[in-house]
Design an enzyme around this catalytic site. Structure first.
Site, PDB file in Angstrom:
ATOM      1  CB  VAL A  74      -0.956  -0.009   1.225  1.00  0.00           C
ATOM      2  CG1 VAL A  74      -1.661   1.329   1.374  1.00  0.00           C
ATOM      3  CG2 VAL A  74      -1.975  -1.130   1.099  1.00  0.00           C
ATOM      4  CG  PHE A 116     -11.425   1.838  -0.795  1.00  0.00           C
ATOM      5  CD1 PHE A 116     -12.106   1.084   0.151  1.00  0.00           C
ATOM      6  CD2 PHE A 116     -11.380   3.215  -0.629  1.00  0.00           C
ATOM      7  CE1 PHE A 116     -12.744   1.689   1.237  1.00  0.00           C
ATOM      8  CE2 PHE A 116     -12.013   3.832   0.456  1.00  0.00           C
ATOM      9  CZ  PHE A 116     -12.695   3.059   1.380  1.00  0.00           C
ATOM     10  CD  GLU A 170      -2.220  -8.182  -3.241  1.00  0.00           C
ATOM     11  OE1 GLU A 170      -1.635  -9.049  -3.895  1.00  0.00           O
ATOM     12  OE2 GLU A 170      -2.318  -8.206  -2.006  1.00  0.00           O
ATOM     13  CB  CYS A 201      -7.544  -7.598   1.622  1.00  0.00           C
ATOM     14  SG  CYS A 201      -6.130  -6.520   1.405  1.00  0.00           S
TER      15      CYS A 201
HETATM   16  C1  UDX Z   1      -9.520  -6.349  -1.966  1.00  0.00           C
HETATM   17  C2  UDX Z   1     -10.499  -5.178  -2.238  1.00  0.00           C
HETATM   18  O1  UDX Z   1     -11.117  -5.372  -3.523  1.00  0.00           O
HETATM   19  C3  UDX Z   1      -9.776  -3.862  -2.179  1.00  0.00           C
HETATM   20  O2  UDX Z   1     -10.696  -2.785  -2.349  1.00  0.00           O
HETATM   21  C4  UDX Z   1      -9.099  -3.752  -0.804  1.00  0.00           C
HETATM   22  O3  UDX Z   1      -8.461  -2.534  -0.603  1.00  0.00           O
HETATM   23  C5  UDX Z   1      -8.141  -4.914  -0.605  1.00  0.00           C
HETATM   24  O4  UDX Z   1      -8.889  -6.140  -0.715  1.00  0.00           O
HETATM   25  P1  UDX Z   1      -7.705  -7.715  -3.361  1.00  0.00           P
HETATM   26  O5  UDX Z   1      -7.540  -8.577  -2.144  1.00  0.00           O
HETATM   27  O6  UDX Z   1      -6.492  -7.240  -4.059  1.00  0.00           O
HETATM   28  O7  UDX Z   1      -8.575  -6.405  -3.009  1.00  0.00           O
HETATM   29  O8  UDX Z   1      -8.511  -8.571  -4.436  1.00  0.00           O
HETATM   30  P2  UDX Z   1      -9.983  -8.656  -5.044  1.00  0.00           P
HETATM   31  O9  UDX Z   1      -9.917  -8.389  -6.483  1.00  0.00           O
HETATM   32  O10 UDX Z   1     -10.959  -7.886  -4.275  1.00  0.00           O
HETATM   33  O11 UDX Z   1     -10.254 -10.240  -4.856  1.00  0.00           O
HETATM   34  C6  UDX Z   1     -10.214 -10.851  -3.578  1.00  0.00           C
HETATM   35  C7  UDX Z   1     -10.531 -12.325  -3.695  1.00  0.00           C
HETATM   36  O12 UDX Z   1     -11.897 -12.529  -4.055  1.00  0.00           O
HETATM   37  C8  UDX Z   1      -9.719 -13.073  -4.737  1.00  0.00           C
HETATM   38  O13 UDX Z   1      -9.324 -14.324  -4.199  1.00  0.00           O
HETATM   39  C9  UDX Z   1     -10.675 -13.285  -5.883  1.00  0.00           C
HETATM   40  O14 UDX Z   1     -10.391 -14.433  -6.634  1.00  0.00           O
HETATM   41  C10 UDX Z   1     -12.005 -13.431  -5.138  1.00  0.00           C
HETATM   42  N1  UDX Z   1     -13.170 -13.065  -5.945  1.00  0.00           N
HETATM   43  C11 UDX Z   1     -13.344 -11.776  -6.364  1.00  0.00           C
HETATM   44  C12 UDX Z   1     -14.125 -14.022  -6.247  1.00  0.00           C
HETATM   45  O15 UDX Z   1     -13.993 -15.201  -5.876  1.00  0.00           O
HETATM   46  N2  UDX Z   1     -15.232 -13.659  -6.965  1.00  0.00           N
HETATM   47  C13 UDX Z   1     -15.438 -12.382  -7.379  1.00  0.00           C
HETATM   48  O16 UDX Z   1     -16.484 -12.128  -8.010  1.00  0.00           O
HETATM   49  C14 UDX Z   1     -14.469 -11.411  -7.081  1.00  0.00           C
END
Ligand code: UDX
Length: 435
Positions: free
Chosen positions: A11, A152, A155, A260
């Site tokens: 971050v 927010f 990654e 996260c």
């Molecule tokens: C998340 C938040 O989106 C972000 O705003 C915050 O600041 C940090 O946490 P991140 O952990 O980078 O970001 O990934 P994200 O794209 O949100 O996906 C998180 C997890 O959810 C992944 O394992 C992804 O595969 C899963 N996911 C996401 C699903 O299984 N289905 C979806 O529809 C979306």
């Protein structure tokens, strides 16, 4: 504006680099001298699309520099952002050791008014504690303000998220601090939402928990689809077309992972319990998330029967595409489950192999040189992370390479009818009704 960022992790680094890119003068502080030297000479310790260019451009333009000295950062800035880790404790609550330590360090070197901004994800009321700590340790009794400004960033698209935010949340009880914060964010031309500090802190945990809840909701529906011969993709499209619901974060799969969501959901449960208003809905969100991998493994066992000595190809190691982050990755848990049952696992991931080997995350699995190489003589192919690269693989070659053409698609990346036409037995998530 002159800005210091304490903590040059994920971050802090992205925030510092992007602030510099819009014209601010930024100094990033980290207590790891090796990391500081590496960053100053252009070595980025994480894979994040676009980040290396932004860091390089701004270091060259002398708008961005790195140091290991908190005093250097605090002296040469009007605003000090805290972006240190807030890891989970075994009971799910947040470990605030680093935040407290940085608050003390800032207090010890604070000589004139500064705005201290909490960027790390922290439990509600942490701002009060930070202010209390700085007051206690600052012998010079200097004036300062504490502000909450949650991030927010996702990654894999953190640079784009930071440059084009949906909203910027600023929790502040001081007009003086707010005026400076608005100057920091002016170049981003995004809506700014001003709240009190506690509300801003809550927004972060509430937002991430809601997104996790959306994922668990569609995953629970995927189980119902499998039991009723329906297709979760059509159901997600149908409900997601309602603007009040929205289609994003309704992708059924192996469940959410990463650094996260699992941490923030557990933290929010712990926070609600500490506040004596237990948020039990989130316990169900966690349960559904864990059950998703179990159901998928059962599907593999039901089809292949005994897994011992079965050669299984797995595509994907990272917790999601476009990152090299393998922390809390469901793909890794899946591989370890297969290994535990005696399967011979051949893995390929475009970016996650180095980190998973370095961290010894799936000892016993063979790391293959390419997606096709991983499928050699395999009795099944499991898709665990939906990298674009996997969409473009030549499946005629994959079929030839495999011993038996069976695909378990843990992220519903492939089109079931195309796979069937190519001669594969195809299993997705919540897609048993697909003809
Ligand atoms: C998340 C938040 O989106 C972000 O705003 C915050 O600041 C940090 O946490 P991140 O952990 O980078 O970001 O990934 P994200 O794209 O949100 O996906 C998180 C997890 O959810 C992944 O394992 C992804 O595969 C899963 N996911 C996401 C699903 O299984 N289905 C979806 O529809 C979306």
């Amino acid at each position: 504006m002159e800005i210091a960022i304490i903590g040059s992790g994920y971050v802090g680094l992205v925030t510092g680099a992007c602030f510099a890119d819009v014209g601010h003068s930024v100094v990033c502080v980290d207590n790891d001298q090796k990391k500081v030297d590496g960053l100053q000479s252009g070595h980025i310790p994480i894979y994040e699309p676009g980040l290396e260019e932004v860091v390089y451009r701004n270091v060259s333009a002398h708008r961005l520099r790195f140091t290991n000295s908190t005093a250097d950062g605090v002296d040469h800035s009007q605003i000090v952002f805290i972006a240190v880790p807030t890891p989970p404790q075994p009971d799910g609550s947040v470990d605030l050791t680093y935040i407290e330590k940085v608050a003390r360090e800032i207090a010890e070197v604070l000589k004139e008014y500064r705005v201290i901004v909490d960027k790390s994800t922290v439990p509600v009321k942490t701002g009060e504690k930070v202010a209390e700590t700085i007051r206690r340790y600052n012998k010079a009794r200097v004036e300062f303000d504490v502000v909450s400004n949650p991030e927010f960033l996702r990654e894999g698209c953190a640079v784009a998220d930071l440059m084009n935010p949906d909203r910027i949340v600023i929790g502040s009880n001081s007009d003086r601090a707010l005026a400076l914060m608005k100057k920091v964010y002016e170049p981003f031309m995004a809506p700014i939402m001003v709240t009190d500090i506690n509300s801003a802190e809550l927004i972060k945990h509430a937002a991430n928990s809601f997104l996790a809840l959306k994922i668990s909701y569609i995953n629970a529906i995927s189980a119902i689809c499998e039991a009723s011969d329906a297709d979760v993709e059509r159901v997600a499209d149908g409900i997601g077309a309602d603007k009040r619901i929205g289609r994003s974060f309704l992708n059924a799969g192996l469940g959410y992972g990463g650094s996260c969501f699992p941490k923030d959901v557990a933290a929010f449960i712990a926070i609600s319990e500490q506040l004596r208003v237990p948020f039990t809905l989130l316990q169900e969100v966690e349960r559904i998330n864990g059950a998703q991998l179990e159901r998928f493994l059962k599907k593999i066992r039901d089809t292949l029967w005994v897994l011992k000595d079965k050669r299984i190809a797995v595509w994907g190691l990272t917790f999601k595409p476009d990152t090299d982050d393998v922390r809390n990755s469901v793909a890794i848990s899946l591989i370890n489950n297969l290994l535990q049952e005696g399967a011979v696992v051949q893995v390929y991931d475009p970016k996650g192999m180095e980190k998973s080997a370095e961290l010894k995350m799936c000892v016993g699995a063979t790391l293959a040189k390419s997606a096709i190489a991983a499928t050699e003589n395999a009795e099944a192919l499991v898709l665990a992370t939906e990298w674009d690269e996997f969409k473009n693989v030549d499946f005629v070659q994959v079929r030839k390479s495999m011993h038996t053409p069976i695909i378990f698609d843990g992220r519903n990346l492939f089109d079931p009818s195309t796979m069937t036409e190519l001669g594969f037995r195809y299993f997705g998530i919540g897609r048993s009704g697909v003809r």
